[in-house]
Design a protein around this motif. Sequence first.
Motif, PDB file in Angstrom:
ATOM      1  N   ALA A 195       0.832  -1.209   0.000  1.00  0.00           N
ATOM      2  CA  ALA A 195       0.000   0.000   0.000  1.00  0.00           C
ATOM      3  C   ALA A 195       0.870   1.263   0.000  1.00  0.00           C
ATOM      4  CB  ALA A 195      -0.920  -0.006   1.213  1.00  0.00           C
ATOM      5  N   HIS A 196       1.924   1.254   0.807  1.00  0.00           N
ATOM      6  CA  HIS A 196       2.815   2.412   0.842  1.00  0.00           C
ATOM      7  C   HIS A 196       3.540   2.571  -0.495  1.00  0.00           C
ATOM      8  CE1 HIS A 196       5.408   5.488   2.432  1.00  0.00           C
ATOM      9  NE2 HIS A 196       6.495   4.797   2.126  1.00  0.00           N
ATOM     10  N   GLY A 197       3.954   1.455  -1.075  1.00  0.00           N
ATOM     11  CA  GLY A 197       4.621   1.513  -2.368  1.00  0.00           C
ATOM     12  C   GLY A 197       3.739   2.115  -3.434  1.00  0.00           C
ATOM     13  N   ARG A 198       2.462   1.779  -3.431  1.00  0.00           N
ATOM     14  CA  ARG A 198       1.540   2.310  -4.442  1.00  0.00           C
ATOM     15  C   ARG A 198       1.251   3.780  -4.236  1.00  0.00           C
ATOM     16  NH1 ARG A 198      -2.436  -3.028  -5.138  1.00  0.00           N
ATOM     17  NH2 ARG A 198      -1.109  -4.036  -6.717  1.00  0.00           N
ATOM     18  N   GLU A 199       1.382   4.259  -2.987  1.00  0.00           N
ATOM     19  CA  GLU A 199       1.277   5.693  -2.766  1.00  0.00           C
ATOM     20  C   GLU A 199       2.470   6.412  -3.394  1.00  0.00           C
ATOM     21  OE1 GLU A 199       1.010   6.382   1.377  1.00  0.00           O
ATOM     22  OE2 GLU A 199      -1.069   5.678   1.555  1.00  0.00           O
ATOM     23  N   LEU A 200       3.641   5.787  -3.296  1.00  0.00           N
ATOM     24  CA  LEU A 200       4.840   6.378  -3.889  1.00  0.00           C
ATOM     25  C   LEU A 200       4.837   6.262  -5.401  1.00  0.00           C
ATOM     26  CD1 LEU A 200       7.507   4.896  -1.426  1.00  0.00           C
ATOM     27  CD2 LEU A 200       6.627   7.247  -1.438  1.00  0.00           C
ATOM     28  N   ASP A 201       4.383   5.110  -5.906  1.00  0.00           N
ATOM     29  CA  ASP A 201       4.391   4.816  -7.339  1.00  0.00           C
ATOM     30  C   ASP A 201       3.259   3.843  -7.627  1.00  0.00           C
ATOM     31  OD1 ASP A 201       4.823   4.010  -9.952  1.00  0.00           O
ATOM     32  OD2 ASP A 201       6.993   3.841  -9.728  1.00  0.00           O
ATOM     33  N   PRO A 202       2.198   4.304  -8.300  1.00  0.00           N
ATOM     34  CA  PRO A 202       1.049   3.430  -8.563  1.00  0.00           C
ATOM     35  C   PRO A 202       1.406   2.170  -9.344  1.00  0.00           C
ATOM     36  CG  PRO A 202       0.504   5.731  -9.010  1.00  0.00           C
ATOM     37  CD  PRO A 202       1.981   5.678  -8.795  1.00  0.00           C
ATOM     38  N   ARG A 203       2.599   2.137  -9.984  1.00  0.00           N
ATOM     39  CA  ARG A 203       2.991   0.950 -10.745  1.00  0.00           C
ATOM     40  C   ARG A 203       3.447  -0.207  -9.859  1.00  0.00           C
ATOM     41  NH1 ARG A 203       7.450   1.212 -13.503  1.00  0.00           N
ATOM     42  NH2 ARG A 203       8.345   2.924 -12.275  1.00  0.00           N
ATOM     43  N   ASN A 252      11.569   0.329   0.212  1.00  0.00           N
ATOM     44  CA  ASN A 252      12.246   0.659  -1.041  1.00  0.00           C
ATOM     45  C   ASN A 252      11.530   0.029  -2.221  1.00  0.00           C
ATOM     46  OD1 ASN A 252      14.105   1.536   0.880  1.00  0.00           O
ATOM     47  ND2 ASN A 252      15.865   1.014  -0.379  1.00  0.00           N
ATOM     48  N   LEU A 253      11.467   0.740  -3.331  1.00  0.00           N
ATOM     49  CA  LEU A 253      10.892   0.224  -4.566  1.00  0.00           C
ATOM     50  C   LEU A 253      11.994  -0.003  -5.588  1.00  0.00           C
ATOM     51  CD1 LEU A 253       7.755   2.550  -4.985  1.00  0.00           C
ATOM     52  CD2 LEU A 253       7.963   0.411  -3.701  1.00  0.00           C
ATOM     53  N   GLN A 254      11.912  -1.159  -6.296  1.00  0.00           N
ATOM     54  CA  GLN A 254      12.870  -1.475  -7.352  1.00  0.00           C
ATOM     55  C   GLN A 254      12.149  -2.206  -8.478  1.00  0.00           C
ATOM     56  OE1 GLN A 254      15.446  -3.733  -4.519  1.00  0.00           O
ATOM     57  NE2 GLN A 254      17.125  -2.635  -5.495  1.00  0.00           N
ATOM     58  N   ASP A 255      12.701  -2.078  -9.683  1.00  0.00           N
ATOM     59  CA  ASP A 255      12.179  -2.793 -10.849  1.00  0.00           C
ATOM     60  C   ASP A 255      12.950  -4.091 -11.053  1.00  0.00           C
ATOM     61  OD1 ASP A 255      10.288  -0.854 -11.433  1.00  0.00           O
ATOM     62  OD2 ASP A 255      11.640   0.253 -12.766  1.00  0.00           O
ATOM     63  N   PHE A 256      12.223  -5.174 -11.324  1.00  0.00           N
ATOM     64  CA  PHE A 256      12.808  -6.478 -11.636  1.00  0.00           C
ATOM     65  C   PHE A 256      12.080  -7.093 -12.815  1.00  0.00           C
ATOM     66  CE2 PHE A 256      13.503  -5.827  -7.104  1.00  0.00           C
ATOM     67  CZ  PHE A 256      14.837  -6.179  -6.943  1.00  0.00           C
ATOM     68  N   THR A 257      12.793  -7.885 -13.572  1.00  0.00           N
ATOM     69  CA  THR A 257      12.113  -8.669 -14.601  1.00  0.00           C
ATOM     70  C   THR A 257      11.369  -9.813 -13.924  1.00  0.00           C
ATOM     71  OG1 THR A 257      13.954 -10.198 -14.927  1.00  0.00           O
ATOM     72  CG2 THR A 257      13.952  -8.157 -16.247  1.00  0.00           C
ATOM     73  N   GLY A 258      10.435 -10.382 -14.638  1.00  0.00           N
ATOM     74  CA  GLY A 258       9.738 -11.546 -14.107  1.00  0.00           C
ATOM     75  C   GLY A 258      10.691 -12.690 -13.823  1.00  0.00           C
ATOM     76  N   ALA A 259      11.711 -12.844 -14.684  1.00  0.00           N
ATOM     77  CA  ALA A 259      12.704 -13.902 -14.461  1.00  0.00           C
ATOM     78  C   ALA A 259      13.453 -13.665 -13.150  1.00  0.00           C
ATOM     79  CB  ALA A 259      13.677 -13.954 -15.628  1.00  0.00           C
ATOM     80  N   GLN A 260      13.784 -12.403 -12.875  1.00  0.00           N
ATOM     81  CA  GLN A 260      14.460 -12.094 -11.610  1.00  0.00           C
ATOM     82  C   GLN A 260      13.540 -12.352 -10.412  1.00  0.00           C
ATOM     83  OE1 GLN A 260      15.614  -8.020 -12.733  1.00  0.00           O
ATOM     84  NE2 GLN A 260      17.752  -8.585 -12.276  1.00  0.00           N
ATOM     85  N   LEU A 261      12.269 -12.016 -10.552  1.00  0.00           N
ATOM     86  CA  LEU A 261      11.314 -12.254  -9.475  1.00  0.00           C
ATOM     87  C   LEU A 261      11.218 -13.743  -9.162  1.00  0.00           C
ATOM     88  CD1 LEU A 261       9.164 -11.372  -7.469  1.00  0.00           C
ATOM     89  CD2 LEU A 261       7.507 -11.317  -9.369  1.00  0.00           C
ATOM     90  N   ILE A 262      11.150 -14.558 -10.194  1.00  0.00           N
ATOM     91  CA  ILE A 262      11.111 -16.008  -9.999  1.00  0.00           C
ATOM     92  C   ILE A 262      12.388 -16.490  -9.307  1.00  0.00           C
ATOM     93  CG2 ILE A 262      11.096 -18.232 -11.206  1.00  0.00           C
ATOM     94  CD1 ILE A 262       9.305 -16.858 -13.333  1.00  0.00           C
ATOM     95  N   GLN A 300      19.936  -6.400  -7.264  1.00  0.00           N
ATOM     96  CA  GLN A 300      20.153  -6.100  -8.678  1.00  0.00           C
ATOM     97  C   GLN A 300      19.030  -5.280  -9.296  1.00  0.00           C
ATOM     98  OE1 GLN A 300      20.797  -9.898 -10.571  1.00  0.00           O
ATOM     99  NE2 GLN A 300      22.348 -10.518  -9.059  1.00  0.00           N
ATOM    100  N   GLY A 301      18.100  -4.789  -8.473  1.00  0.00           N
ATOM    101  CA  GLY A 301      16.983  -4.023  -9.002  1.00  0.00           C
ATOM    102  C   GLY A 301      17.419  -2.680  -9.556  1.00  0.00           C
ATOM    103  N   THR A 302      16.543  -2.086 -10.334  1.00  0.00           N
ATOM    104  CA  THR A 302      16.806  -0.768 -10.915  1.00  0.00           C
ATOM    105  C   THR A 302      15.674   0.183 -10.545  1.00  0.00           C
ATOM    106  OG1 THR A 302      15.705  -1.387 -12.981  1.00  0.00           O
ATOM    107  CG2 THR A 302      18.086  -1.766 -12.841  1.00  0.00           C
ATOM    108  N   GLY A 303      15.861   1.456 -10.864  1.00  0.00           N
ATOM    109  CA  GLY A 303      14.817   2.444 -10.601  1.00  0.00           C
ATOM    110  C   GLY A 303      14.505   2.598  -9.131  1.00  0.00           C
ATOM    111  N   ASP A 304      15.542   2.625  -8.297  1.00  0.00           N
ATOM    112  CA  ASP A 304      15.340   2.677  -6.848  1.00  0.00           C
ATOM    113  C   ASP A 304      14.581   3.932  -6.422  1.00  0.00           C
ATOM    114  OD1 ASP A 304      17.403   0.784  -7.392  1.00  0.00           O
ATOM    115  OD2 ASP A 304      17.995   0.853  -5.299  1.00  0.00           O
ATOM    116  N   LEU A 305      13.639   3.734  -5.518  1.00  0.00           N
ATOM    117  CA  LEU A 305      12.916   4.830  -4.894  1.00  0.00           C
ATOM    118  C   LEU A 305      12.750   4.485  -3.421  1.00  0.00           C
ATOM    119  CD1 LEU A 305      11.367   7.512  -5.099  1.00  0.00           C
ATOM    120  CD2 LEU A 305       9.305   6.178  -5.625  1.00  0.00           C
ATOM    121  N   VAL A 306      13.176   5.391  -2.537  1.00  0.00           N
ATOM    122  CA  VAL A 306      13.146   5.147  -1.097  1.00  0.00           C
ATOM    123  C   VAL A 306      11.954   5.863  -0.488  1.00  0.00           C
ATOM    124  CG1 VAL A 306      14.399   5.412   1.075  1.00  0.00           C
ATOM    125  CG2 VAL A 306      15.639   4.882  -1.030  1.00  0.00           C
ATOM    126  N   GLY A 307      11.161   5.097   0.271  1.00  0.00           N
ATOM    127  CA  GLY A 307       9.994   5.656   0.925  1.00  0.00           C
ATOM    128  C   GLY A 307      10.202   5.871   2.410  1.00  0.00           C
TER     129      GLY A 307
END
Length: 596
Positions: free
Chosen positions: A418-426, A470-480, A556-563
């Motif tokens: 919920a907090h992450g979606r407040e920072l970034d709806p994605r 913290n928010l980070q971007d991962f590929t689906g392969a990385q998530l798995i 290894q995530g990208t697009g870091d955003l700290v909440g």
Amino acid sequence: MPAAPRRTRRRTYGLLSAAAGLATAAALASALPADAHESHHHHRPGRYQDVQLLSFNDLHGNLEPPSGSSGRVTELQPDGTTKTIDAGGVEYLATHLRQARQGHPYSVTAAGGDMVGASPLLSGLFHDEPTIEALNKLDLDVTSVGNHEFDEGARELGRLQNGGCHPKDGCYTDKKFKGADFPYLAANVLDEKTGRPILKPYWVWQKKDVKIGFIGVTLEGTPGVVSADGVKGLQFKDEVETINKYAKVLQRQGVRSIVALIHEGGFPASGAYNYDCDSAGAGSGVSGPIVDIAKNVTPAVDALVTGHTHSAYVCDIPDPSGRPRMVTSAASFGRLYTDTTLTYDRYTGDIARTAVKSANRVVTRDVPKAQDMTDLIGRWNTLAAPIGNRPIGYISADVGNTGTESPMGDLIADAQLAHGRELDPRTSLALMNPGGVRAGLTYAAKGAEGDGVVTYAEGFTVQPFANTVNLQDFTGAQLIQVLKEQVSGANAAAPKILQPSANLTYTLDLTKSGADRVVTDSIRLNGAPVDPAATYRVATNSFLAGGGDGFPTLAQGTGDLVGADDLSALEKYLTANSSAASPLTPPTANRITIVQ
């Protein structure tokens, strides 16, 4: 019960190196008789002297009696059934230790690390000064460091040892914090620049002609379970090599009786504190890292006091020469202490190993409270009350913190999503490490609060680390891959199952081994399969975002955003999703389907 008289001791031990000029060779003591026992003489001491070693570990600042399952122990009954006993609380621990010392003029009290860190608000709010004050009153003689002693870094650990006001928060009372009366030992924690231990590596207890040396180490893997800032500039060396090195040093100084304080542990075959660990042979009832350590630590060491796993055991594990050696652990949170008799041989200066006796004792709550501890808790509670008593939410039942997937872990993951979606709806999902969930929430009223009320103090007990979301971007392969790292790599032997937000589900097949235990085809996000090529925004805490707990892919995530910090996220979620009229229903912990 009145406070016991203080024992006189030297003030101690700064953050320093004590390793220079140490020798590397010593002879082992001779074999000792099997019928050793204490003997007496009117004018001259007998050959054997019983020394009482009282020990505990992983207190984690639990000054008040811990609640829920954290405040109970399981006791095995003669008929094979079990019962639970309410246990813990420093007011009761003090009474038990003081009573245990009566009639034992030769008594030493030691601990196996994690005295502080991940502490409830009463201690954590004040950077664990209350716990150090309580340990001084308990007459703790010596402790090893644990991984949590590094939560706020080596400089703060040095302040806990030496005293002084907090560099940011200042002094909390009109008296300057004086620090620990006992030495913290950190033989395997080196300053990267000097290559020397940051604290004393060993300490020698002596009464009259009886001398026992103590060597203190923490787990070599501390950097994997502590934030990067906490261990910056430090090196953590192998436990066995370090203990063996300093055992030789002690022998060279004429100290033949040696105890190792090791903040690393094992997993007993039974959860009962009084389980017979050696029922099928020496060391047969315990597994985990401590077994290999115990089998390789030099025979010059006579006993091992351990910790870290929050387990209870008293086991004989053979040393490298094949001789049984006592290895103990007293669970956690001050619920148990271990009472060990070390029979000292004045002729050899060594411990008569075959005469060592040990047992875990319950810190029951049916004894008088130690008044000095009651006064201590009252003083600090007065300072903490305005913050700690503030309501932050409402629950309809206990939110437990047990099992592979826990309701409390799921609730935290939902709050971070919920907090992450407040920072970034994605933001797609959230994952929470189980070790960061320190307690559950209890429905029953505590003190003046009403049933179902969640206070800030209770929330702090659940999440005391002040990690950020913290928010980070991962590929689906990385998530798995992240999900597979729960049960493979560094976590293969002791899985760390991440607590998922409500929209992530999958099957964990424990009949398989390694990474195959995560059934890839079962992974669903919002009901749909995870696309290996897609990008997902994942919320974690800052510890996980740095690859902590054996999850290198999360670093290894990208697009870091700290909440905001994780406790603020939990508080905001509870405030938004509960009220006195409509309390929050605990999650049912059914996001992971377990096959076993």
